[in-house]
Design a protein around this motif. Structure first.
Motif, mmCIF file in Angstrom:
data_model
loop_
_atom_site.group_PDB
_atom_site.id
_atom_site.type_symbol
_atom_site.label_atom_id
_atom_site.label_comp_id
_atom_site.label_asym_id
_atom_site.label_seq_id
_atom_site.Cartn_x
_atom_site.Cartn_y
_atom_site.Cartn_z
ATOM 1 N N UNK A 1 -2.717 5.331 1.121
ATOM 2 C CA UNK A 1 -3.698 4.261 1.303
ATOM 3 C C UNK A 1 -3.642 3.709 2.722
ATOM 4 N N UNK B 1 0.830 -1.196 0.000
ATOM 5 C CA UNK B 1 0.000 0.000 0.000
ATOM 6 C C UNK B 1 0.868 1.250 0.000
ATOM 7 N N UNK B 2 0.368 2.313 -0.636
ATOM 8 C CA UNK B 2 1.058 3.597 -0.562
ATOM 9 C C UNK B 2 0.788 4.199 0.818
ATOM 10 N N UNK B 3 1.586 5.220 1.201
ATOM 11 C CA UNK B 3 1.357 5.861 2.515
ATOM 12 C C UNK B 3 -0.058 6.412 2.603
#
Ligand SMILES: Nc1ncnc2c1ncn2[C@@H]1O[C@H](COP(=O)(O)OP(=O)(O)O)[C@@H](O)[C@H]1O
Ligand SMILES: [Mg+2]
Lengths: 354, 267, 293
Positions: B178, B174-176
């Motif tokens: 998300x 996951x991205x930060x």
């Protein structure tokens, strides 16, 4: 792409705490590799450096031959299973499992399908809409594994994943994990402080103590041929008798101890004229065996069926632990008695004292 | 039970009763006075029961105007304080121990500053910038300390947050953004709702700070206080009673929601 | 900071830090600095600002020391606020102890609910309630006259009325911290003390109060600060002879038209409150971190 993992002289310092120093080893693609060591020796730190949660202060991490420096945990082909599992409590089980796919932009229908497939794999079909809080410990364990496998990682990092389970479940999960690893072919790096777990599951084991790597070997080798005193004592039980090494020849060493001259295989650092220690496994000590005879006083005999665990003291006061097959029990008299034990030289190892 | 114990117990029950009387008599008397025909709000003597004062209150345009001002201010305050308070809590819990205790002291200081001082200092600063009292300054001045409440509530919730959840999400790719949206924020949601509710209450009930920055606005508390001095009639009691009933119902609803939330199983 | 960055990434971290910075710098620090600046400058007509008469001095603060009425009111505000805190403590301690150590779960939740309800009601309304009760021809005088306890109505408005209303308004700020502190005291400790023959008085002074001192200090700090900084209660319930320091400040701003003096007075009030906070916490050896809960 291959998913070997190589650590090249990595070290980690937190402020003034030296958590890991100068550790190097290489884990091959598809291997089940364990890191074994007592609590606080730096195992989790190593795993977190591989996963990318922390950057090593020295050295490099290579996965598939590629230097991982500067890549965040979401950019590495690894997935981690945490000691606390870290399931998302507010998402139903299926969303937990499909979280990694969501992060990759997979559509909802496809995510659900994949989650159901994985639920089948971990034998939790139909549990997708439950919340993690409604599952048992073992079930949550399996969800955590499925969640990590969903992203099809090249390397699965497991941080003492079974430590929260009760004994029976733990033994069951060991077998399951091992089978899962064989089936998926994913490289497993598995952390544990439980030596029997490491020995039972792994292709190879790295033993650590106080941030330092002690030995990397197959379970069999670790047990039979410990490279250091730490490994000899930490992996399995052992009887240790110190003395002066008098002679080293053809892979055999003789050591002059207070209990007499004993002989065993020559291990690391065994050189004539040096102080050393001979390590004898409990199951190697046989009552009445005339070779390498040792006198001891029996203090307690715990009968366990196939074996009896005999506790006592050698003539010089050091503790004795022997595991005697029931068939030979007749030779080991009751507590209080003096008995002579012996062992075959192949079943003991002599190490030079550091 | 000995005699001494019995006397002690009796005294204690008496004290409890007195305490309860002290707590509720004022509210009951104030509420009851709304139904008395007397022109001045009181319960003794009772000059006849009436509901006319509610009608008088309902017809008071100035009251509606001030209610609207208070609601507008409260909504703006919520929009300001919830994000800022949450950010403050997240920053604080991410700091190292030493920096943390200093930052903490700075961040709770508005709670230890008298409300009038907050109002005055805000007024002075903004006059220098050419902005006079009004809704904007009321929102700003109230937010200064209401942010602290939000921060404390969010921090209390964060203390029960297992941060490895964030790492797990990150490790799954996951991205930060998300991670924050899907993991951290949903966990904080109950605290955000609760602190939003508290912020509304705090804003509507504020007087000391508001008084200095109100300019020509008349929020509800100022409206009532002015009435007390210039022409107190039981219509004000009628308004008070409505507010009390509304806050008590709100408080009960909030408490029920909170308990239901707390009773939910979690992983 | 690096932790924050590592946790939320550059974007979110920047947003969070900016919000916190705007709050602390723009809403907390800058207004206070500007207030200090005002407090130290003379009140001049716009044309003279920046002129030869403009400059920093302590005149506005010294004015407070020299003005007998204001000084008296300031000192009275201090001791009266301390008195409010003390009375609030005396009123709250027994019930806090009972709730924390004696009440059953059912009693406790009822008690908490009952205590919190008045708190949810706005301070102006609470003061209004007292205004009605204490009115010259209000219910309190009526009851007392009818009971024959007094011959003629009493004028309650003034110091007594302000005290009653303030204690009423700040009960919760005293009660909850003390309750929380006593709650963490093991019942066994009290029983052990009783077992050793300690009198109830000794049990409280030697066991319970020392254990709860952080909570008590917190309650004192908040109650004092709220009382000293309150405007409603003295404005509505006071009499001309019972003025409160905040009323003078208000007058400088909205009647006297001297914002600089008003700022100086507000600064004095702020410093007083911070001093009381720090001294109380120091005496009770409590960390600021434990105060706000
Ligand atoms: N974030 C950290 N900050 C400071 N010290 C740490 C941190 N993480 C681990 N350590 C220290 O590093 C050492 C190794 O910890 P860890 O890797 O968690 O051990 P293990 O997993 O083998 O039990 C311990 O002494 C621990 O206190
Ligand atoms: Mg660990």
């Amino acid at each position: 792409m291959s998913h070997s993992v190589e650590l090249a002289q990595i070290g980690m310092t937190f402020g003034t705490t030296r958590a890991v120093s100068d550790v190097s080893f290489k884990v091959e693609q598809g291997e089940f590799f364990s890191i074994l060591g007592p609590s606080g020796c730096g195992k989790t730190t190593i795993l977190r450096m591989i996963a990318g949660f922390i950057e090593p202060t020295e050295g490099r991490v290579l996965i598939g031959g590629r230097d991982m420096k500067g890549l965040g945990p979401n950019q590495r082909p690894t997935a981690m299973i945490f000691q606390s599992l870290a399931l998302f409590p507010l998402m139903p089980v299926w969303e937990n499992i499909a979280f990694g796919l969501e992060a990759r932009g997979v559509g909802k229908a496809e995510r659900r399908r994949k989650a159901d497939e994985l639920l089948r794999l971990i034998a939790l079909e139909g549990y997708g809409d439950r919340m993690p809080g409604e599952l048992s410990g073992g079930q949550r364990q399996r969800v955590a594994i499925a969640r990590a496998l969903a992203v099809e990682p090249g390397v699965l990092l497991l941080d003492e994943p079974l430590s929260a389970l009760d004994l029976k479940l733990r033994q069951h999960m060991r077998a399951e994990l091992r089978a899962l690893q064989k089936r998926t072919g994913v490289t497993f790096i598995y952390i544990t402080h439980d030596q029997s777990e490491a020995l039972a599951m792994s292709d190879r084991v790295a033993v650590m103590s106080a941030g330092l790597l002690q030995q990397v070997a197959t379970p069999r080798e670790l047990y039979d041929n410990p490279a250091t005193a730490f490994v000899a004592r930490f992996v399995g039980e052992t009887n240790a008798i110190s003395g002066r090494i008098s002679d080293v020849q053809d892979g055999r060493a003789r050591i002059d101890t207070a209990l007499g001259i004993l002989s065993g295989r020559a291990g690391q650092g065994a050189r004539a004229g040096q102080q050393g220690t001979i390590y004898i496994r409990p199951e190697a000590l046989m009552p009445g065996d005339p070779v390498n005879a040792l006198d001891a006083r029996i203090e307690r005999v715990d009968f366990e069926g196939a074996f009896a665990l005999v506790h006592g003291r050698f003539a010089d006061g050091a503790a004795l632990a022997a595991s005697v097959p029931s068939t030979r029990l007749a030779d080991a008299p009751a507590p209080g008695a003096e008995t002579r034990f012996g062992f075959a030289p192949e079943h003991a190892v002599v190490l030079g004292d550091a | 039970m000995s005699v001494a114990d019995r006397i002690f117990r009796g005294l204690f029950v008496l004290y409890l009763a007195a305490f309860a009387l002290y707590l509720f008599a004022p509210l009951i008397i104030m509420g009851a006075a709304a139904f008395n025909e007397s022109r001045f709000p009181t319960v003794i003597p009772w000059q006849g029961t009436t509901t006319d004062w509610f009608g008088a209150m309902w017809a008071d345009r100035a009251m509606w105007q001030s209610l609207w001002t208070s609601v507008l201010v409260a909504l703006c305050v919520v929009v300001v304080v919830v994000p800022v308070g949450t950010a403050a809590a997240l920053v604080l819990t991410s700091l190292h121990a030493r920096a943390r205790s200093f930052a903490y002291a700075v961040m709770v200081s508005p709670l230890l500053t008298p409300g009038v001082v907050i109002g005055i200092s805000t007024l002075i600063l903004w006059r220098q910038l050419g902005v006079g009292g009004g809704v904007f300054l009321i929102v700003l001045a109230q937010s200064t300390f209401i942010i602290c409440y939000v921060m404390l509530m969010v921090m209390a919730r964060l203390q029960r947050f297992d941060r490895t959840q964030e790492e797990a999400a990150l490790g799954l790719g996951a991205s930060r953004g998300m991670v924050f949206r899907r993991v951290t924020l949903p966990f904080l949601k109950p605290a955000l709702l609760a602190s939003g509710g508290l912020a509304v209450l705090q804003s509507i009930e504020n007087y000391n700070t508001t008084l200095f920055v109100r300019g020509f606005e008349t929020p509800l508390t100022v409206f009532i206080a002015t009435k007390v001095r210039t022409g107190l009639t039981p219509a004000v009691n009628a308004l008070a009673l409505v507010i009390i009933v509304a806050t008590v119902l709100g408080a009960i609803a909030y408490e029920i929601a909170r308990r239901r939330q707390a009773a939910r199983p979690r992983g | 900071m690096r932790d924050l960055y590592g946790r939320f990434g550059p974007w979110l971290s920047t947003v969070f830090l900016s919000l916190v910075f705007i709050w602390l710098a723009g809403m907390v620090l800058a207004p206070n600095l500007m207030m200090i600046d005002y407090a130290l400058r003379p009140n001049l007509p716009p044309a003279a600002i920046g002129g030869p008469d403009d400059g920093y001095s302590l005149n506005n603060i010294l004015y407070l020391a020299g003005e007998a009425t204001h000084r008296a009111i300031f000192l009275k505000t201090i001791w009266a606020s301390a008195l409010v805190a003390l009375v609030t403590f005396l009123v709250c301690y027994p019930i806090a102890f009972w709730m924390a150590q004696r009440a059953t779960t059912g009693q406790l939740s009822v008690a908490l609910l009952l205590i919190i309800i008045p708190f949810f009601i706005n301070e102006v309304l609470r003061t209004l309630a007292w205004f009605i009760i204490l009115a010259y021809r209000g219910p309190l005088n009526a009851v007392l006259t009818n009971l024959g306890l007094i011959d003629a109505p009493i004028r309650w408005q003034g110091d007594g009325g302000v005290l009653a209303a303030m204690v009423y308004a700040y009960i919760l700020f005293m009660l909850l911290p003390i309750y929380n502190a006593i709650e963490s005291l093991e019942k066994a400790q009290i029983e052990a003390a009783r077992d050793l023959g300690a009198s109830p008085w000794r049990i409280h002074t030697r066991v319970v109060i020392p254990h709860a001192k952080a909570g008590i200090a917190t309650g004192f700090v908040f109650t004092f600060m709220l009382a000293a900084g309150s405007y409603v209660a003295p404005a509505l319930l006071g009499s001309p002879g019972s003025r409160w320091f905040t009323e003078i400040i208000y007058n400088w701003f909205f009647e006297g038209g001297d914002w600089n003096r008003g700022a100086a007075y507000a600064l004095v009030l702020l410093v007083l409150c911070l001093a009381v906070v720090l001294i109380t916490l120091r005496i009770a050896r409590v960390n600021l971190a434990d105060v706000a809960k």
